[in-house]
Design an enzyme around this catalytic site. Structure first.
Site, short mmCIF file in Angstrom:
data_model
loop_
_atom_site.label_atom_id
_atom_site.label_comp_id
_atom_site.label_asym_id
_atom_site.label_seq_id
_atom_site.Cartn_x
_atom_site.Cartn_y
_atom_site.Cartn_z
N CYS A 93 0.83 -1.21 0.00
CA CYS A 93 0.00 0.00 0.00
C CYS A 93 0.87 1.27 0.00
CB CYS A 93 -0.99 -0.03 1.16
SG CYS A 93 -2.38 1.11 0.92
N LYS B 167 -12.22 8.07 -1.13
CA LYS B 167 -11.42 6.96 -0.63
C LYS B 167 -11.74 5.66 -1.38
CE LYS B 167 -10.29 4.67 3.76
NZ LYS B 167 -10.62 4.63 5.21
N SER C 38 -7.81 0.15 1.05
CA SER C 38 -8.19 1.25 1.93
C SER C 38 -7.15 2.35 1.75
CB SER C 38 -8.25 0.79 3.38
OG SER C 38 -8.55 1.85 4.24
N HIS D 243 -4.39 -4.66 0.48
CA HIS D 243 -4.08 -5.24 1.79
C HIS D 243 -4.59 -6.68 1.87
CE1 HIS D 243 -2.48 -1.74 3.97
NE2 HIS D 243 -3.37 -1.01 3.31
N GLU E 255 -3.39 -8.93 3.48
CA GLU E 255 -3.13 -9.44 4.83
C GLU E 255 -4.24 -9.10 5.82
OE1 GLU E 255 -1.81 -5.20 5.17
OE2 GLU E 255 -1.81 -6.74 3.62
N ARG F 93 -14.56 3.26 13.22
CA ARG F 93 -13.68 4.28 13.79
C ARG F 93 -13.91 5.63 13.14
NH1 ARG F 93 -8.01 3.68 11.48
NH2 ARG F 93 -9.14 4.79 9.83
#
Length: 306
Positions: free
Chosen positions: A142, A163, A192, A235, A237, A249
């Site tokens: 990323c 985003k 992200s 991502h 992972e 969040r």
């Protein structure tokens, strides 16, 4: 074969519960085998979560792996205890005389900053320059991939109008790539990020080859000819609930955020998401360890060179 990680690392308990074969340093000393030496430069604020996510993938292969954790000396982590950092992490000065079979440079939530304004940019440049002669293959994730492409090849990151957030379908473009050996025609990857890469900028660099991409998320995997450098914009992972926690969040903080794409069942954030990328993530890291690290690294690490 197991992944060897430092005694007492919090990831051990989680990985044991998931039947990932983990051995602490003390037990590894009794085995007459040279494990692959991997270095993890963890730039993520949630250090323990990232350690666990990557150790899970690295530990699910037939190859014994020894994981060393690296931090930047020019930045103090605000989200991880000082005790944890002092116990488990080393600085570049402490490891720079060593060589490693492989290295991972993670992302970081600092896309809004120009690279030169990042607190630890000069130190990161020093580490990336060092990796060319002291690491067999380096995997960048990323923001770490964007930073490396900018440092090594001058490719700029480009701000997105909104985003890139969700789980997107990808296709392998380079069918002969060993990194994607065994992959389905379509595979899913979480993203992200607020910035992206211009495909034409990547294609203009002869040393780089685009291996996989997404119609929605853009270029995903890029590599040099022999895989000494590999760049991933997503991502793989991530845990099943990582995007959920990030969404909650940001909502709680009052930030403008949309639901992650292709993630919550029926686009209902009250419903539990399911992982659609776990198997491809394990295969990706297994292929990297096997074909670009294990099969390529010299037995004598002193022979690694640019």
């Amino acid at each position: 074969m197991p992944i060897k990680i430092p005694n007492g690392l919090p990831a051990i308990q989680t990985l044991h519960q998931e039947n990932i074969f983990v051995i602490p340093e003390t037990r590894a000393l009794t085995q007459d085998i040279r494990p692959l030496k991997l270095l993890l430069l963890n730039l993520m604020p949630t250090k323990i979560t990232t350690e666990t996510q990557l150790a899970r993938l690295l530990g699910n292969t037939p190859i014994q792996v020894e994981l060393e954790l690296l931090k930047t000396a020019s930045h103090v982590s605000k989200n991880t205890s000082e005790e944890h950092m002092l116990t488990f992490y080393k600085t570049f000065d402490e490891i720079k005389e060593n060589k490693f079979d492989g290295m991972i440079i993670t992302g970081a939530p600092i896309e809004h900053l120009p690279f030169e304004q990042v607190e630890y940019w000069q130190e990161l440049c020093q580490i990336m320059a060092w990796s060319k002669k002291n690491v067999t293959s380096t995997l960048h994730i990323c923001w770490g991939a964007q930073a490396a492409l900018y440092y090594h090849y001058g490719i700029e990151k480009i701000p997105l109008p909104e985003k890139m957030f969700g789980v997107f379908a990808h296709q392998v473009e380079h069918k002969g790539s060993m990194l994607f050996r065994g992959f389905d025609d379509t595979f899913m990857v979480p993203h992200s990020r607020h910035t992206t890469l211009n495909r034409a900028d990547v294609e203009a660099v002869p040393a780089l080859k685009i291996l996989a991409s997404s119609e929605e998320a853009g270029v995903y995997a890029i590599a040099t000819e022999k895989g000494r450098q590999i760049f991933l914009t997503g991502h793989s992972e991530y845990d099943t609930d990582t995007l959920k926690r990030e969404y909650e969040r940001d909502k709680e903080a009052g930030l403008p955020t949309k639901l992650p794409v292709n993630y919550f069942p029926d686009n209902d954030p009250k419903k539990s998401p399911a992982s659609t990328w776990r198997s491809s993530a394990h295969l990706l890291y297994s292929n990297w360890l096997n074909y670009f690290v294990y099969q390529s690294t010299p037995y004598d690490l002193s022979e690694i060179d640019d």
